[in-house]
Design a protein around this motif. Structure first.
Motif, PDB file in Angstrom:
ATOM      1  N   ASP A 182      -7.540  79.116  75.417  1.00 25.51           N
ATOM      2  CA  ASP A 182      -6.019  79.760  74.449  1.00 25.51           C
ATOM      3  C   ASP A 182      -6.080  78.575  73.588  1.00 25.51           C
ATOM      4  OD1 ASP A 182      -4.212  80.690  73.319  1.00 25.51           O
ATOM      5  OD2 ASP A 182      -3.277  81.337  75.224  1.00 25.51           O
ATOM      6  N   TYR A 183      -6.476  78.960  71.956  1.00 31.56           N
ATOM      7  CA  TYR A 183      -6.390  77.757  71.163  1.00 31.56           C
ATOM      8  C   TYR A 183      -4.945  77.754  70.648  1.00 31.56           C
ATOM      9  CZ  TYR A 183     -11.412  78.120  70.662  1.00 31.56           C
ATOM     10  OH  TYR A 183     -12.699  78.019  71.053  1.00 31.56           O
ATOM     11  N   SER A 184      -4.137  78.422  71.146  1.00 32.15           N
ATOM     12  CA  SER A 184      -2.642  78.095  70.750  1.00 32.15           C
ATOM     13  C   SER A 184      -1.764  77.110  71.688  1.00 32.15           C
ATOM     14  CB  SER A 184      -1.865  79.501  70.495  1.00 32.15           C
ATOM     15  OG  SER A 184      -1.634  80.365  71.961  1.00 32.15           O
ATOM     16  N   HIS A 185      -2.830  77.023  73.094  1.00 36.52           N
ATOM     17  CA  HIS A 185      -2.059  76.075  73.980  1.00 36.52           C
ATOM     18  C   HIS A 185      -2.809  74.538  73.774  1.00 36.52           C
ATOM     19  CE1 HIS A 185      -0.524  79.922  75.278  1.00 36.52           C
ATOM     20  NE2 HIS A 185       0.207  79.131  76.230  1.00 36.52           N
ATOM     21  N   TRP A 186      -1.911  73.630  74.070  1.00 34.60           N
ATOM     22  CA  TRP A 186      -2.405  72.257  73.982  1.00 34.60           C
ATOM     23  C   TRP A 186      -1.711  71.585  75.298  1.00 34.60           C
ATOM     24  CZ3 TRP A 186      -5.229  69.626  70.270  1.00 34.60           C
ATOM     25  CH2 TRP A 186      -5.610  70.315  69.254  1.00 34.60           C
ATOM     26  N   SER A 187      -2.586  70.851  75.819  1.00 31.52           N
ATOM     27  CA  SER A 187      -1.982  69.879  76.892  1.00 31.52           C
ATOM     28  C   SER A 187      -1.699  68.770  76.753  1.00 31.52           C
ATOM     29  CB  SER A 187      -2.971  69.834  78.021  1.00 31.52           C
ATOM     30  OG  SER A 187      -4.325  69.070  77.595  1.00 31.52           O
ATOM     31  N   LEU A 188      -0.583  68.338  77.119  1.00 31.66           N
ATOM     32  CA  LEU A 188       0.056  66.865  77.013  1.00 31.66           C
ATOM     33  C   LEU A 188      -0.005  66.127  78.458  1.00 31.66           C
ATOM     34  CD1 LEU A 188       1.207  65.102  75.050  1.00 31.66           C
ATOM     35  CD2 LEU A 188       3.569  65.908  75.723  1.00 31.66           C
ATOM     36  N   THR A 189      -0.732  65.116  78.255  1.00 28.57           N
ATOM     37  CA  THR A 189      -0.969  64.303  79.475  1.00 28.57           C
ATOM     38  C   THR A 189      -0.215  62.808  79.128  1.00 28.57           C
ATOM     39  OG1 THR A 189      -2.763  65.404  80.290  1.00 28.57           O
ATOM     40  CG2 THR A 189      -2.233  63.101  81.243  1.00 28.57           C
ATOM     41  N   ILE A 190       0.670  62.274  80.175  1.00 29.06           N
ATOM     42  CA  ILE A 190       1.324  61.024  79.634  1.00 29.06           C
ATOM     43  C   ILE A 190       0.949  60.174  80.883  1.00 29.06           C
ATOM     44  CG2 ILE A 190       3.623  59.742  79.710  1.00 29.06           C
ATOM     45  CD1 ILE A 190       4.778  62.349  78.208  1.00 29.06           C
ATOM     46  N   GLU A 191       0.383  59.160  80.248  1.00 29.63           N
ATOM     47  CA  GLU A 191      -0.231  57.928  81.370  1.00 29.63           C
ATOM     48  C   GLU A 191       0.829  56.623  80.919  1.00 29.63           C
ATOM     49  OE1 GLU A 191      -2.943  58.110  83.258  1.00 29.63           O
ATOM     50  OE2 GLU A 191      -3.643  59.914  82.657  1.00 29.63           O
ATOM     51  N   VAL A 192       1.204  55.996  82.065  1.00 25.70           N
ATOM     52  CA  VAL A 192       2.385  54.971  82.057  1.00 25.70           C
ATOM     53  C   VAL A 192       1.543  53.761  82.760  1.00 25.70           C
ATOM     54  CG1 VAL A 192       4.240  54.075  82.736  1.00 25.70           C
ATOM     55  CG2 VAL A 192       4.076  56.387  82.010  1.00 25.70           C
ATOM     56  N   ASP A 196       4.095  44.819  86.366  1.00 28.36           N
ATOM     57  CA  ASP A 196       4.409  44.832  87.868  1.00 28.36           C
ATOM     58  C   ASP A 196       3.282  45.082  88.700  1.00 28.36           C
ATOM     59  OD1 ASP A 196       6.943  43.152  87.656  1.00 28.36           O
ATOM     60  OD2 ASP A 196       7.977  44.842  88.373  1.00 28.36           O
ATOM     61  N   SER A 197       2.804  46.251  88.617  1.00 21.80           N
ATOM     62  CA  SER A 197       1.868  47.101  89.299  1.00 21.80           C
ATOM     63  C   SER A 197       0.491  46.650  88.879  1.00 21.80           C
ATOM     64  CB  SER A 197       2.039  48.269  89.465  1.00 21.80           C
ATOM     65  OG  SER A 197       1.919  49.031  88.105  1.00 21.80           O
ATOM     66  N   ASN A 198       0.538  46.327  87.453  1.00 19.72           N
ATOM     67  CA  ASN A 198      -0.847  46.046  86.733  1.00 19.72           C
ATOM     68  C   ASN A 198      -1.843  47.320  87.013  1.00 19.72           C
ATOM     69  OD1 ASN A 198      -2.275  44.055  85.041  1.00 19.72           O
ATOM     70  ND2 ASN A 198      -3.767  43.544  86.590  1.00 19.72           N
ATOM     71  N   LYS A 199      -1.150  48.305  87.101  1.00 23.83           N
ATOM     72  CA  LYS A 199      -2.065  49.677  87.191  1.00 23.83           C
ATOM     73  C   LYS A 199      -1.494  50.802  86.227  1.00 23.83           C
ATOM     74  CE  LYS A 199      -3.186  48.974  92.086  1.00 23.83           C
ATOM     75  NZ  LYS A 199      -2.932  49.446  93.233  1.00 23.83           N
ATOM     76  N   TRP A 200      -2.580  51.623  85.981  1.00 22.40           N
ATOM     77  CA  TRP A 200      -2.002  52.945  85.163  1.00 22.40           C
ATOM     78  C   TRP A 200      -1.673  53.992  86.236  1.00 22.40           C
ATOM     79  CZ3 TRP A 200      -1.355  53.221  79.938  1.00 22.40           C
ATOM     80  CH2 TRP A 200      -1.944  52.200  79.154  1.00 22.40           C
ATOM     81  N   ARG A 201      -0.965  55.168  86.028  1.00 24.05           N
ATOM     82  CA  ARG A 201      -0.768  56.089  86.580  1.00 24.05           C
ATOM     83  C   ARG A 201      -0.514  57.269  85.850  1.00 24.05           C
ATOM     84  NH1 ARG A 201       4.914  57.236  86.920  1.00 24.05           N
ATOM     85  NH2 ARG A 201       6.068  55.724  85.801  1.00 24.05           N
ATOM     86  N   THR A 202      -0.767  58.520  86.139  1.00 25.65           N
ATOM     87  CA  THR A 202      -0.706  59.638  85.437  1.00 25.65           C
ATOM     88  C   THR A 202       0.794  60.294  85.735  1.00 25.65           C
ATOM     89  OG1 THR A 202      -2.936  60.385  85.503  1.00 25.65           O
ATOM     90  CG2 THR A 202      -1.304  62.102  84.966  1.00 25.65           C
ATOM     91  N   ALA A 203       1.655  60.044  84.688  1.00 24.28           N
ATOM     92  CA  ALA A 203       3.149  60.154  85.337  1.00 24.28           C
ATOM     93  C   ALA A 203       3.436  61.858  84.984  1.00 24.28           C
ATOM     94  CB  ALA A 203       3.918  59.395  84.051  1.00 24.28           C
ATOM     95  N   THR A 204       2.947  62.406  84.084  1.00 23.40           N
ATOM     96  CA  THR A 204       3.170  64.043  84.209  1.00 23.40           C
ATOM     97  C   THR A 204       2.223  64.787  83.271  1.00 23.40           C
ATOM     98  OG1 THR A 204       5.000  65.494  83.747  1.00 23.40           O
ATOM     99  CG2 THR A 204       4.506  63.855  82.083  1.00 23.40           C
ATOM    100  N   LYS A 205       1.946  66.016  83.315  1.00 19.93           N
ATOM    101  CA  LYS A 205       1.110  66.786  82.826  1.00 19.93           C
ATOM    102  C   LYS A 205       1.808  68.262  82.222  1.00 19.93           C
ATOM    103  CE  LYS A 205      -3.628  68.485  81.906  1.00 19.93           C
ATOM    104  NZ  LYS A 205      -5.012  68.544  82.731  1.00 19.93           N
ATOM    105  N   THR A 206       1.705  68.756  80.972  1.00 21.40           N
ATOM    106  CA  THR A 206       2.252  70.041  80.641  1.00 21.40           C
ATOM    107  C   THR A 206       1.438  70.608  79.621  1.00 21.40           C
ATOM    108  OG1 THR A 206       4.426  71.062  80.139  1.00 21.40           O
ATOM    109  CG2 THR A 206       3.845  69.048  78.784  1.00 21.40           C
ATOM    110  N   ILE A 207       1.756  72.085  79.523  1.00 19.27           N
ATOM    111  CA  ILE A 207       1.111  72.696  78.457  1.00 19.27           C
ATOM    112  C   ILE A 207       2.064  73.401  77.406  1.00 19.27           C
ATOM    113  CG2 ILE A 207      -0.239  74.902  77.726  1.00 19.27           C
ATOM    114  CD1 ILE A 207      -1.869  72.623  79.772  1.00 19.27           C
ATOM    115  N   LEU A 208       1.753  72.859  76.245  1.00 11.49           N
ATOM    116  CA  LEU A 208       2.514  73.209  75.038  1.00 11.49           C
ATOM    117  C   LEU A 208       1.998  74.637  74.211  1.00 11.49           C
ATOM    118  CD1 LEU A 208       2.932  69.495  73.528  1.00 11.49           C
ATOM    119  CD2 LEU A 208       4.493  70.781  75.133  1.00 11.49           C
ATOM    120  N   HIS A 209       3.044  75.341  73.867  1.00 11.31           N
ATOM    121  CA  HIS A 209       2.604  76.503  73.092  1.00 11.31           C
ATOM    122  C   HIS A 209       2.925  76.394  71.577  1.00 11.31           C
ATOM    123  CE1 HIS A 209       1.663  80.635  72.101  1.00 11.31           C
ATOM    124  NE2 HIS A 209       2.993  80.890  71.861  1.00 11.31           N
ATOM    125  N   GLY A 210       2.019  76.625  70.748  1.00 11.13           N
ATOM    126  CA  GLY A 210       2.486  76.423  69.366  1.00 11.13           C
ATOM    127  C   GLY A 210       2.502  74.795  69.020  1.00 11.13           C
TER     128      GLY A 210
END
Length: 383
Positions: A182-192, A196-210
């Protein structure tokens, strides 16, 4: 303590010892620390070359700790033009001089850049798992750990913040991908990432419309703000070049993907953290036509701070198109076109505009583009 050449070649008058040398020689080190700490960073470099005692003072942990307590409201601006060579010039707004400057870990000018509290993050645009943290003043840098899962995105943006008390570094990377079905939808993933931890984590993911994520973001007061771009280009000029904001609260993970409206139709939107105030610079106009440049602050809504006077807008000599460079922190915002090294400063506290001293960089080819970013020249910031 590094020599002055560690921060680029510095021009200016040498430091002179006061006539009554005995009086100043008898001062205890803690008083010298307080005196030297309020000097501009270029003068601190020179002070370290005056004598062994001063070199010892400005290199001590206690002196560097004292520097960390000083708020820096006049950031420098680093400008460069060569796609394959990031050696450039840095503008010091206090001395009003350009200094030769090079970056130790940035190899091409198309990397994503974020800065905070004396540190700069570089994200390799060709290998998006490679991120580096650097103190551009001391030239000390390190590569950050790679995420456990390789990133892949159509659009990236990176922001960072450093806690002035705990010194914990937090970095946020937002990745935006078009959904295949669906070309009108885009995923948005936030990595943090946090130091302190010296690591990456996937904080959240959502789908945007438009809407899709862009390549500009900032962290202000613990909230990550990301510029969004409308993908709904149907329906006339009212939808032309629309922008919005998505917010992510780092402390509790709250994501608000409801697009926040802009004050008017804008191009080349850039977000900045100026003394914990969310400030935005944008070109006023639709699509490929800029009629002016404005500066706003976000409170309960967007409040106008200033508009660039016509004499300065015309002073760029027609170099502006629908995109331009802007960067700011503290009390200063820097603006220039990508086609010229001519640099304009806006002082938020004084509500005043002024040109920098003429930049020595020369445009030798019509395709030469100039870009850059501002940073705080801090000796104590640890990468």
């Amino acid at each position: 303590m590094s020599s002055p050449t560690a921060a680029g070649e510095i021009d200016g008058p040498s430091i002179e010892i006061f006539p009554d040398e005995e009086l100043w020689t008898d001062l205890p080190d803690d008083l010298w620390e307080r005196i030297l700490a309020v000097l501009p960073v270029t003068n601190i470099f020179r002070a370290g070359a005056v004598c062994k005692r001063w070199n010892s003072i400005v290199s001590s942990k206690r002196f560097l700790s004292l520097l960390s307590q000083i708020l820096f409201d006049k950031p420098w601006y680093f400008m460069y033009k060569d796609y394959k060579n990031t050696a450039g010039l840095s503008y010091d707004p206090v001395s009003k001089k350009w200094h030769r400057f090079d970056l130790p870990c940035m190899h091409t000018s198309n990397w994503f850049v974020a800065s905070a509290n004396g540190l700069v993050c570089f994200m390799d645009n060709s290998n998006n798992n490679a991120l580096y943290i650097c103190n551009p003043t001391t030239k000390i840098w390190r590569k950050l750990p790679e995420p456990s899962t390789k990133w892949s995105a159509d659009y990236y943006t990176v922001s960072m913040t450093v806690d002035r008390v705990t010194k914990v570094l937090t970095m946020v990377v937002a990745l935006s991908n078009q959904e295949p079905d669906d070309y009108s939808h885009w995923s948005l993933t936030i990595e943090v990432f946090d130091s302190d931890s010296n690591k990456w984590r996937t904080a959240t993911k959502t789908i945007l419309h438009g809407w899709r994520g862009g390549e500009n973001s900032v962290i202000c007061n613990g909230i990550f703000y990301c510029v969004m771009y409308s993908t709904s280009m149907m329906g006339g000029e009212e939808n032309c070049c629309r922008h919005g904001l998505v917010t992510y609260k780092i402390s509790d993970g709250a994501l608000d993907s409801a697009s926040m409206s802009m004050p008017c139709s804008l191009t080349s939107v850039k977000l900045m953290n100026c003394k914990d105030r969310l400030v935005m610079v944008g070109g006023i106009g639709k699509c490929d036509i800029i009629k002016g440049i404005g500066i706003w602050e976000l409170d309960t809504g967007w409040a106008e701070i200033a508009k660039m006077p016509n004499k300065y807008f015309r002073g760029f000599g027609g170099e502006f198109d629908d995109v331009f460079a802007s960067s700011g922190s503290g009390d200063l915002i820097y603006i220039h076109s990508f086609g010229s090294p001519q640099l304009l400063l806006f002082d938020i506290a004084q509500r005043s505009w002024r040109w920098s001293q003429k930049c020595p960089l020369v445009k030798k080819h019509p395709l030469h583009l100039f870009t850059g970013f501002c940073f705080e020249p801090r000796l104590e910031a640890s990468a």
